[in-house]
Design an enzyme around this catalytic site. Structure first.
Site, short mmCIF file in Angstrom:
data_model
loop_
_atom_site.label_atom_id
_atom_site.label_comp_id
_atom_site.label_asym_id
_atom_site.label_seq_id
_atom_site.Cartn_x
_atom_site.Cartn_y
_atom_site.Cartn_z
N LYS A 299 1.00 -1.28 -0.27
CA LYS A 299 -0.14 0.06 -0.06
C LYS A 299 0.72 1.15 -0.03
O LYS A 299 1.51 1.62 0.91
CB LYS A 299 -0.97 0.05 1.20
CG LYS A 299 -1.89 1.18 1.11
CD LYS A 299 -2.59 1.58 2.31
CE LYS A 299 -1.87 2.55 3.23
NZ LYS A 299 -1.81 3.90 2.61
N GLY B 14 7.34 4.77 8.04
CA GLY B 14 6.54 5.87 8.34
C GLY B 14 6.76 6.26 9.73
O GLY B 14 7.97 6.18 10.36
N SER B 15 5.79 6.79 10.46
CA SER B 15 5.90 7.61 11.68
C SER B 15 6.10 6.68 13.02
O SER B 15 5.40 5.31 12.78
CB SER B 15 4.81 8.42 11.85
OG SER B 15 3.53 7.80 12.16
N THR B 16 6.80 7.13 13.89
CA THR B 16 7.08 6.29 15.01
C THR B 16 5.48 5.78 15.68
O THR B 16 5.27 4.83 16.06
CB THR B 16 7.90 6.76 15.95
OG1 THR B 16 8.97 7.08 15.46
CG2 THR B 16 7.99 6.14 17.39
N GLU B 17 4.77 6.96 15.85
CA GLU B 17 3.12 6.68 16.23
C GLU B 17 2.41 5.33 15.46
O GLU B 17 2.19 4.48 16.24
CB GLU B 17 2.62 7.96 15.77
CG GLU B 17 1.39 8.27 16.83
CD GLU B 17 0.47 9.38 16.11
OE1 GLU B 17 1.11 10.18 15.28
OE2 GLU B 17 -0.70 9.48 16.39
N GLY C 249 3.91 3.17 13.86
CA GLY C 249 4.73 2.02 14.01
C GLY C 249 4.67 1.35 15.33
O GLY C 249 4.42 0.07 15.53
N GLU D 67 10.66 0.72 9.87
CA GLU D 67 11.67 1.85 9.76
C GLU D 67 10.67 3.15 10.21
O GLU D 67 9.88 3.71 9.15
CB GLU D 67 12.00 1.88 8.49
CG GLU D 67 13.57 2.32 8.10
CD GLU D 67 13.41 3.90 7.77
OE1 GLU D 67 13.33 4.53 8.68
OE2 GLU D 67 13.14 4.10 6.41
N CYS E 8 13.70 10.65 6.90
CA CYS E 8 13.65 10.08 8.23
C CYS E 8 15.20 10.17 8.76
O CYS E 8 15.25 10.29 9.84
CB CYS E 8 13.29 8.90 8.14
SG CYS E 8 14.09 7.86 6.90
N GLU F 202 10.73 14.99 15.41
CA GLU F 202 10.91 15.05 14.05
C GLU F 202 9.89 16.26 13.31
O GLU F 202 8.70 15.96 13.48
CB GLU F 202 10.48 13.76 13.47
CG GLU F 202 11.05 13.38 12.17
CD GLU F 202 10.77 12.09 11.70
OE1 GLU F 202 9.56 11.44 11.95
OE2 GLU F 202 11.50 11.49 11.02
P1 NDP Z 1 2.20 7.66 8.88
O1 NDP Z 1 3.26 7.08 9.33
O2 NDP Z 1 0.85 7.61 9.09
O3 NDP Z 1 2.07 6.88 7.20
C1 NDP Z 1 2.79 5.93 6.69
C2 NDP Z 1 2.01 4.77 5.94
O4 NDP Z 1 1.36 4.31 7.02
C3 NDP Z 1 1.20 5.52 4.97
O5 NDP Z 1 1.04 4.55 3.86
C4 NDP Z 1 0.02 5.64 6.06
O6 NDP Z 1 -1.41 5.66 5.09
C5 NDP Z 1 -0.11 4.30 6.48
N1 NDP Z 1 -0.81 4.07 7.93
C6 NDP Z 1 -1.30 5.07 8.49
N2 NDP Z 1 -1.87 4.74 9.67
C7 NDP Z 1 -1.96 3.54 9.77
C8 NDP Z 1 -2.46 2.47 10.63
N3 NDP Z 1 -3.14 2.52 11.47
N4 NDP Z 1 -2.11 1.17 10.43
C9 NDP Z 1 -1.37 0.71 9.23
N5 NDP Z 1 -0.89 1.70 8.09
C10 NDP Z 1 -1.11 3.09 8.42
O7 NDP Z 1 2.85 8.99 8.44
P2 NDP Z 1 2.22 10.07 7.98
O8 NDP Z 1 2.25 10.23 6.30
O9 NDP Z 1 0.70 10.48 8.46
O10 NDP Z 1 3.15 11.58 8.34
C11 NDP Z 1 3.04 11.87 9.76
C12 NDP Z 1 4.50 12.14 10.25
O11 NDP Z 1 5.15 10.87 10.06
C13 NDP Z 1 5.18 12.99 9.49
O12 NDP Z 1 5.12 14.29 9.85
C14 NDP Z 1 6.64 12.66 9.83
O13 NDP Z 1 7.07 13.35 11.11
C15 NDP Z 1 6.46 11.17 10.03
N6 NDP Z 1 6.89 10.43 8.78
C16 NDP Z 1 8.12 9.42 8.81
C17 NDP Z 1 8.56 8.92 7.88
C18 NDP Z 1 9.91 8.12 7.83
O14 NDP Z 1 10.21 7.72 7.05
N7 NDP Z 1 10.49 8.01 9.41
C19 NDP Z 1 7.87 8.76 6.43
C20 NDP Z 1 6.54 9.56 6.49
C21 NDP Z 1 6.29 10.43 7.73
P3 NDP Z 1 -1.78 7.10 4.78
O15 NDP Z 1 -0.76 7.78 3.67
O16 NDP Z 1 -3.09 7.04 3.96
O17 NDP Z 1 -1.78 7.98 5.87
#
Ligand code: NDP
Length: 479
Positions: free
Chosen positions: A181, A233-236, A238, A255, A289, A386
């Site tokens: 996805k 993606g985000s730590t939250e 994760g 990651e 990141c 971050e």
């Molecule tokens: P998210 O962690 O929300 O998104 C990453 C991926 O996970 C997207 O494909 C997202 O879908 C999907 N996702 C969201 N919620 C869930 C869930 N509950 N279960 C499974 N998958 C999920 O990052 P955001 O795009 O919302 O960005 C928020 C913050 O995260 C940024 O401001 C930044 O600080 C950080 N971030 C860090 C990254 C890194 O590489 N370390 C990369 C991206 C963001 P969808 O796109 O629809 O939300």
């Protein structure tokens, strides 16, 4: 003497964006039921309508991936799997310009970066893993390594095609099938990649791509037919995923976020270091990141470095991402811009001194000028959280030991940089730093042969290199 740059726009004629997309399941594009718009963040133009996958589509994709795993892919020899990966890599190279233009339109990153970094590195990941496919028994991961099965892969918006490559290439090389996805705001290059899978005649169902939002991601994470979750993606999010998979047998690699320290010792070559600082934080608008978002300067050279850094920042060209001269493009979404603006305000309120070069930002779209905050301490939120934007927090230190203590004083542990001429000190510092990736006298350099991943809240497991293969094989740890 300084020269004015004439506009050098890349043409978008090479790419065709359909008005509406479906999902890629079992080797075919299938229509979606609900849709949401994807926009160009530099202009706010609606580029297309992206399908939102619900339970039915995720079930179908997992079923197709399981069928392909059982009937075809797990029985395909490593040599044959390698051929498909080589084919995909070559097609990515052949269609590189089309991918670069599409990535820039959908993401807002400068064409210079999508053309010179994202797409070539994505192809390199497929080439690298193609080479491993028939040599897995020599990787030191057991004499007869076995795949895990069906991998659910969820990727972010900052490097859309590159993160896809980081996930899909090792999964396929090791004999797994995937349901991927892409992020809600950047699905277009993943959907173009689905066409590449068809062009490469990859067996149906080996790669399935479902688009959607976080709810779609959660459906993948919680699906009983999935054997492994790979998430960036985000730590939250994760942490949510870690909690969801804890009571299951699923393997997981995460990651996550970072707050990378970029340490400059007094003997560093200042001009080169300034280039490294710029690369470390302003590459990809700071949506990285592993960005070097915390600059740690030795106190006796801080004034000189900051003076040169500001002069260099005055030359950064912010604007149209499709212009080949642009250095910093658009912020990926309105939500991300809001987050950056809010955290920068927190920096002001906590007493940091904000500075940005004079630059005219476009009227439409989402923009944030390259910014530094001086007078920051380790307790400030802008030194701990971050920001994921073009904002650098500057701290100072007096002794190498103090630099290490400040650098490690973070909940994250993804990346760090060390600048200095004295090899014994830079190597000592690299050993003391608690971060998964450490660059010395460089920053943000990537290579598929090199494992990437974090400690602490920056995640679990590694991607890339031999260690990255382990994360897709039975009985071997991803660390
Ligand atoms: P998210 O962690 O929300 O998104 C990453 C991926 O996970 C997207 O494909 C997202 O879908 C999907 N996702 C969201 N919620 C869930 C869930 N509950 N279960 C499974 N998958 C999920 O990052 P955001 O795009 O919302 O960005 C928020 C913050 O995260 C940024 O401001 C930044 O600080 C950080 N971030 C860090 C990254 C890194 O590489 N370390 C990369 C991206 C963001 P969808 O796109 O629809 O939300």
């Amino acid at each position: 003497m300084s020269f004015e740059y004439a506009p050098a726009p890349e043409s978008r004629a090479i790419t065709t964006i359909k008005p509406k997309y479906g999902h890629f399941i079992g080797g075919k594009f299938v229509a979606g039921s609900k849709h949401f718009p994807t926009i160009n963040p530099a202009t706010e133009e609606v580029l297309s309508q992206i399908a939102l996958a619900g339970k039915t589509e995720v079930d179908a994709a997992v079923k197709a991936a399981r069928k392909a795993y059982t009937s075809t892919w797990s029985k395909t020899s490593g040599k044959e799997r390698g051929k498909y990966l080589f084919r995909i890599a070559r097609i990515l190279q052949e269609r590189a310009r089309e991918f670069a233009v599409l990535e820039t339109l959908d993401n807002g990153k400068p064409i210079r970066e999508s053309r010179d970094t994202d797409i070539p590195l994505a192809a390199a990941h497929f080439f690298y893993h193609a080479g491993w496919a028939d040599k897995l028994e020599y990787a030191g991961l057991g004499s007869s390594p076995k795949p895990l099965g069906v991998a659910g892969q969820i990727i972010p918006w900052n490097f859309p095609l590159l993160m896809l490559a980081w996930k899909v290439a090792p999964a396929l090389a090791t004999g797994n099938t995937v349901v991927l996805k892409p992020a809600e705001s950047t699905s277009l290059t993943a959907l173009l990649f689905a066409e590449v899978c068809q062009q490469a005649e990859l067996p149906a169902g080996v790669v399935n791509i479902v688009t959607g939002d976080g709810t779609t991601g959660a459906l993948i994470v919680n699906h009983p037919g999935i054997d492994k979750i790979a998430f960036t993606g985000s730590t939250e999010v994760g942490k949510i995923i870690a909690r969801s998979v804890a009571p299951t047998k699923k393997s997981v690699t995460l990651e996550l976020g970072g707050k990378g320290a970029n340490i400059v010792f007094e003997d560093a070559a200042i001009d080169e270091t300034v280039e490294g600082i710029i690369d470390g934080i302003f590459f990809n608008q700071g949506h990285v990141c592993c960005a070097g978002s915390r600059l740690l300067l030795q106190e006796n050279i801080a004034e000189e470095v900051l003076h040169k850094l500001k002069k260099r920042m005055e030359k950064i060209r912010v604007g149209d991402p499709m212009d080949k001269n642009t250095d910093v493009g658009a912020i990926n979404s309105k939500e991300q811009l809001t987050k950056i603006v809010e955290l920068a305000k927190v920096g002001d309120a906590e007493g940091g001194q904000r500075w940005s070069p004079a630059c005219e930002l476009p009227k439409k779209g989402y923009w944030f000028a390259p910014t530094i905050f001086t007078g920051v301490t380790s307790a400030h939120r802008i030194a701990r959280e971050e920001i994921f934007g073009p904002v650098l927090s500057v701290l100072t230190f007096r002794t190498p030991q103090e630099a290490i203590e400040k650098a490690n004083n973070t909940p994250f542990g993804l990346s760090a940089g060390v600048w200095g001429e004295k090899g014994s000190r830079t190597l000592w510092a690299a050993q003391q730093l608690r971060a998964g990736v450490i660059w010395t006298n460089s920053f943000n350099k990537f290579d598929p042969t090199s494992p990437f991943g974090g400690y602490k809240e920056s995640g679990w497991g590694r991607e890339g290199g031999r260690h990255g293969l382990a994360a897709y094989l039975k009985g071997v740890s991803g660390e």
